[in-house]
Scaffold this motif. Structure first.
Motif, PDB file in Angstrom:
ATOM      1  N   LEU A 196      -4.626   3.536  -3.493  1.00 16.55           N
ATOM      2  CA  LEU A 196      -4.850   4.116  -4.817  1.00 16.55           C
ATOM      3  C   LEU A 196      -6.210   4.807  -4.906  1.00 16.55           C
ATOM      4  CD1 LEU A 196      -3.438   1.279  -7.109  1.00 16.55           C
ATOM      5  CD2 LEU A 196      -2.320   3.437  -6.472  1.00 16.55           C
ATOM      6  N   GLU A 197      -7.241   4.169  -4.390  1.00 19.40           N
ATOM      7  CA  GLU A 197      -8.580   4.774  -4.448  1.00 19.40           C
ATOM      8  C   GLU A 197      -8.652   6.056  -3.625  1.00 19.40           C
ATOM      9  OE1 GLU A 197     -11.206   1.559  -3.352  1.00 19.40           O
ATOM     10  OE2 GLU A 197     -11.313   0.835  -5.433  1.00 19.40           O
ATOM     11  N   ASN A 198      -7.993   6.069  -2.468  1.00 20.08           N
ATOM     12  CA  ASN A 198      -7.989   7.280  -1.645  1.00 20.08           C
ATOM     13  C   ASN A 198      -7.245   8.420  -2.315  1.00 20.08           C
ATOM     14  OD1 ASN A 198      -9.271   7.173   1.238  1.00 20.08           O
ATOM     15  ND2 ASN A 198      -8.567   5.117   0.744  1.00 20.08           N
ATOM     16  N   ILE A 199      -6.202   8.102  -3.041  1.00 21.42           N
ATOM     17  CA  ILE A 199      -5.467   9.138  -3.772  1.00 21.42           C
ATOM     18  C   ILE A 199      -6.365   9.742  -4.857  1.00 21.42           C
ATOM     19  CG2 ILE A 199      -3.598   9.497  -5.445  1.00 21.42           C
ATOM     20  CD1 ILE A 199      -1.900   7.600  -3.656  1.00 21.42           C
ATOM     21  N   ILE A 200      -7.053   8.908  -5.594  1.00 16.93           N
ATOM     22  CA  ILE A 200      -7.934   9.398  -6.661  1.00 16.93           C
ATOM     23  C   ILE A 200      -9.007  10.319  -6.077  1.00 16.93           C
ATOM     24  CG2 ILE A 200      -9.646   8.711  -8.397  1.00 16.93           C
ATOM     25  CD1 ILE A 200      -6.655   8.184  -9.158  1.00 16.93           C
ATOM     26  N   ILE A 201      -9.600   9.935  -4.977  1.00 17.50           N
ATOM     27  CA  ILE A 201     -10.623  10.765  -4.324  1.00 17.50           C
ATOM     28  C   ILE A 201     -10.009  12.080  -3.850  1.00 17.50           C
ATOM     29  CG2 ILE A 201     -12.110  10.937  -2.275  1.00 17.50           C
ATOM     30  CD1 ILE A 201     -12.522   7.839  -2.620  1.00 17.50           C
ATOM     31  N   MET A 202      -8.828  12.014  -3.262  1.00 20.73           N
ATOM     32  CA  MET A 202      -8.176  13.188  -2.683  1.00 20.73           C
ATOM     33  C   MET A 202      -7.806  14.230  -3.735  1.00 20.73           C
ATOM     34  SD  MET A 202      -4.640  13.199  -0.525  1.00 20.73           S
ATOM     35  CE  MET A 202      -3.765  12.597  -1.948  1.00 20.73           C
ATOM     36  N   ILE A 203      -7.394  13.785  -4.918  1.00 24.59           N
ATOM     37  CA  ILE A 203      -6.918  14.753  -5.921  1.00 24.59           C
ATOM     38  C   ILE A 203      -8.023  15.208  -6.876  1.00 24.59           C
ATOM     39  CG2 ILE A 203      -4.531  13.972  -5.804  1.00 24.59           C
ATOM     40  CD1 ILE A 203      -5.000  12.436  -8.429  1.00 24.59           C
ATOM     41  N   GLU A 204      -9.212  14.692  -6.678  1.00 24.94           N
ATOM     42  CA  GLU A 204     -10.331  15.088  -7.537  1.00 24.94           C
ATOM     43  C   GLU A 204     -10.599  16.586  -7.379  1.00 24.94           C
ATOM     44  OE1 GLU A 204     -14.806  13.685  -7.498  1.00 24.94           O
ATOM     45  OE2 GLU A 204     -13.412  12.008  -7.806  1.00 24.94           O
ATOM     46  N   VAL A 216      -0.281  14.200  -2.963  1.00 25.26           N
ATOM     47  CA  VAL A 216      -0.004  12.762  -2.971  1.00 25.26           C
ATOM     48  C   VAL A 216       1.283  12.455  -2.206  1.00 25.26           C
ATOM     49  CG1 VAL A 216       0.417  10.738  -4.423  1.00 25.26           C
ATOM     50  CG2 VAL A 216      -1.333  12.393  -5.073  1.00 25.26           C
ATOM     51  N   TRP A 217       2.270  13.340  -2.293  1.00 29.74           N
ATOM     52  CA  TRP A 217       3.496  13.155  -1.502  1.00 29.74           C
ATOM     53  C   TRP A 217       3.160  13.156  -0.011  1.00 29.74           C
ATOM     54  CZ3 TRP A 217       8.236  11.447  -1.667  1.00 29.74           C
ATOM     55  CH2 TRP A 217       9.083  11.712  -0.590  1.00 29.74           C
ATOM     56  N   GLN A 218       2.376  14.117   0.418  1.00 29.72           N
ATOM     57  CA  GLN A 218       2.018  14.203   1.840  1.00 29.72           C
ATOM     58  C   GLN A 218       1.195  12.998   2.269  1.00 29.72           C
ATOM     59  OE1 GLN A 218       3.461  16.620   3.812  1.00 29.72           O
ATOM     60  NE2 GLN A 218       2.791  15.109   5.290  1.00 29.72           N
ATOM     61  N   PHE A 219       0.260  12.575   1.434  1.00 29.92           N
ATOM     62  CA  PHE A 219      -0.537  11.380   1.718  1.00 29.92           C
ATOM     63  C   PHE A 219       0.376  10.161   1.879  1.00 29.92           C
ATOM     64  CE2 PHE A 219      -2.611   7.505   0.228  1.00 29.92           C
ATOM     65  CZ  PHE A 219      -3.766   7.479   1.002  1.00 29.92           C
ATOM     66  N   SER A 220       1.328  10.007   0.959  1.00 28.23           N
ATOM     67  CA  SER A 220       2.243   8.864   0.983  1.00 28.23           C
ATOM     68  C   SER A 220       3.111   8.870   2.237  1.00 28.23           C
ATOM     69  CB  SER A 220       3.129   8.866  -0.271  1.00 28.23           C
ATOM     70  OG  SER A 220       2.342   8.825  -1.433  1.00 28.23           O
ATOM     71  N   MET A 241       2.219   6.345  -7.196  1.00 27.65           N
ATOM     72  CA  MET A 241       1.307   7.349  -7.756  1.00 27.65           C
ATOM     73  C   MET A 241       1.920   8.739  -7.668  1.00 27.65           C
ATOM     74  SD  MET A 241      -1.410   6.232  -9.228  1.00 27.65           S
ATOM     75  CE  MET A 241      -2.541   7.621  -9.259  1.00 27.65           C
ATOM     76  N   PHE A 242       2.636   9.022  -6.592  1.00 28.22           N
ATOM     77  CA  PHE A 242       3.297  10.317  -6.475  1.00 28.22           C
ATOM     78  C   PHE A 242       4.255  10.534  -7.650  1.00 28.22           C
ATOM     79  CE2 PHE A 242       7.384  12.256  -5.421  1.00 28.22           C
ATOM     80  CZ  PHE A 242       6.985  13.584  -5.369  1.00 28.22           C
ATOM     81  N   GLY A 281       0.811  -1.220   0.000  1.00 27.85           N
ATOM     82  CA  GLY A 281       0.000   0.000   0.000  1.00 27.85           C
ATOM     83  C   GLY A 281       0.839   1.262   0.000  1.00 27.85           C
ATOM     84  N   VAL A 282       1.845   1.302   0.838  1.00 25.68           N
ATOM     85  CA  VAL A 282       2.719   2.481   0.910  1.00 25.68           C
ATOM     86  C   VAL A 282       3.491   2.652  -0.397  1.00 25.68           C
ATOM     87  CG1 VAL A 282       4.704   3.498   2.097  1.00 25.68           C
ATOM     88  CG2 VAL A 282       2.892   2.422   3.439  1.00 25.68           C
ATOM     89  N   THR A 283       3.992   1.559  -0.928  1.00 23.34           N
ATOM     90  CA  THR A 283       4.739   1.623  -2.185  1.00 23.34           C
ATOM     91  C   THR A 283       3.854   2.114  -3.328  1.00 23.34           C
ATOM     92  OG1 THR A 283       6.173  -0.167  -1.430  1.00 23.34           O
ATOM     93  CG2 THR A 283       6.156   0.282  -3.796  1.00 23.34           C
ATOM     94  N   ALA A 284       2.624   1.655  -3.367  1.00 25.45           N
ATOM     95  CA  ALA A 284       1.687   2.099  -4.411  1.00 25.45           C
ATOM     96  C   ALA A 284       1.439   3.599  -4.306  1.00 25.45           C
ATOM     97  CB  ALA A 284       0.376   1.336  -4.297  1.00 25.45           C
TER      98      ALA A 284
END
Length: 185
Positions: free
Chosen positions: A49-57, A68-72, A15-16, A8-11
């Motif tokens: 991955l799904e949380n990133i997509i929602i976050m950057i919408e 995405v960097w901060q999320f990661s 994405m970042f 999960g962390v690597t994914a």
């Protein structure tokens, strides 16, 4: 990369880097699908991955990579904290069974720091017990068919200085029947 937390962390970091290189909607969708396809059954990967997509919408292209960097980074830090907490709670259980003699713990598969960002899940209590000075011995199942116990867990425990014995998977029941296992993690 293997192990749900680490996947999960690597994914997330994957994405970042994809977004940093090209923040277009096409590249984000492509990168999402490409990363998801690497381990389609990995729950932590899909969740990240799904949380990133929602976050950057609805966020500007310029802000996406920073978010995405901060999320990661937060996901990485949270994963370390979660594994450490598992170790703390598990240590309490080990201590409750410990009476100044070697405590023999049986493990299966690999759930140490090679599967996580740090500490591990099932091995975290063992590391914490050893670090606290408890006399710990680990029976390490070989874990067929991939031999993760033989190839990873035994190596990981040895690197940390923890006594361990590699056993064939079928030996665990025999050891338990004969009182050689104090607990299984």
């Amino acid at each position: 990369v293997r192990g749900a937390p680490l996947i999960g962390v690597t994914a997330a970091f994957g994405m970042f880097f994809a977004i940093k290189e090209n923040p277009s909607d096409y590249n984000i969708k492509y990168s999402f699908n490409k990363l998801l396809a690497t381990r389609p059954t990995a729950v932590d990967l899909k969740w990240a991955l799904e949380n990133i997509i929602i976050m950057i919408e609805g966020v500007t292209k310029k802000e996406k990579a920073d978010l995405v960097w901060q999320f990661s980074r937060n996901l990485e830090i949270d994963s370390i904290k979660q594994c450490s907490k598992i170790g703390d709670y598990g240590l309490e259980i080990i201590e409750s069974k410990y009476n100044n003699k070697t405590i023999n713990i049986l493990t299966h598969c690999n759930a140490g720091w090679l599967a996580c960002v740090d500490w591990g899940t099932a091995l975290a209590p063992i590391y914490k017990a050893y670090n606290k000075g408890l006399d710990v011995h680990v029976w390490v199942d070989e874990t067929r068919p991939r031999s993760q116990g033989a190839a990873l867990t035994a190596w990981e425990l040895s690197k940390h200085g923890i006594k361990n014995t590699l056993i064939v998977d079928n030996a665990g029941g025999h050891l338990m029947q004969n009182g050689e296992v104090d607990m299984c993690i």
